[in-house]
Design an enzyme around this catalytic site. Sequence first.
Site, PDB file in Angstrom:
ATOM      1  CG  HIS A  68      -4.639   2.414 -10.082  1.00  0.00           C
ATOM      2  ND1 HIS A  68      -5.676   1.875  -9.350  1.00  0.00           N
ATOM      3  CD2 HIS A  68      -3.498   1.926  -9.529  1.00  0.00           C
ATOM      4  CE1 HIS A  68      -5.185   1.088  -8.399  1.00  0.00           C
ATOM      5  NE2 HIS A  68      -3.857   1.116  -8.492  1.00  0.00           N
ATOM      6  CD  GLU A 125      -9.357   3.358 -13.403  1.00  0.00           C
ATOM      7  OE1 GLU A 125     -10.142   2.404 -13.514  1.00  0.00           O
ATOM      8  OE2 GLU A 125      -8.163   3.214 -13.051  1.00  0.00           O
ATOM      9  CB  CYS A 162      -9.275   0.492  -7.118  1.00  0.00           C
ATOM     10  SG  CYS A 162      -8.268   1.997  -7.117  1.00  0.00           S
ATOM     11  CB  CYS A 178      -9.600   4.986  -9.481  1.00  0.00           C
ATOM     12  SG  CYS A 178      -7.885   4.499  -9.823  1.00  0.00           S
TER      13      CYS A 178
END
Length: 153
Positions: free
Chosen positions: A53, A55, A82, A85
């Site tokens: 992801h 992040e 999410c 993260c």
Amino acid sequence: MEDSEEYLREAIALAYANAEKGGRPFGAVIVRDGRIIAKAVNEISATGDPTSHAELNAIRLASKSLGADLSGCAVFASGHPCPMCMAAMRLTGINAVTYAYSNEDGAPHGLSTAAIYDDLAKPFSQQSMEIRHLPVRLTGRPDLYAGWRQRQG
């Protein structure tokens, strides 16, 4: 507020560029003391790694220059981070997160993690994933955590 909007625009621009290359529409920027430390995009499509992801990729980059403690840093993300993260941000000491697109914005496009947040809010016994605690220990070995703590000095 003005700086926050500028950092969010940077994250959104990263997300647009990534989507235009066939990636998922997510970008993230990590800032400390008014300086951008790291920028990254979601690389799930490129790497096949479901944890890639934006992040987390930004956290990995920031950690290379700052170490594991990212206290004093803020994350600016194109979309609602999410739970994975968010947990990583907390574990690394990141103090703030700001995002531009909400889970509600992403839901019609299959880009919401609201259902995961809802599931995680339930007691373990009611979550969709089976979660068990089975206290197995190795015979003849010191306690794993206590032994680690002793080695830390």
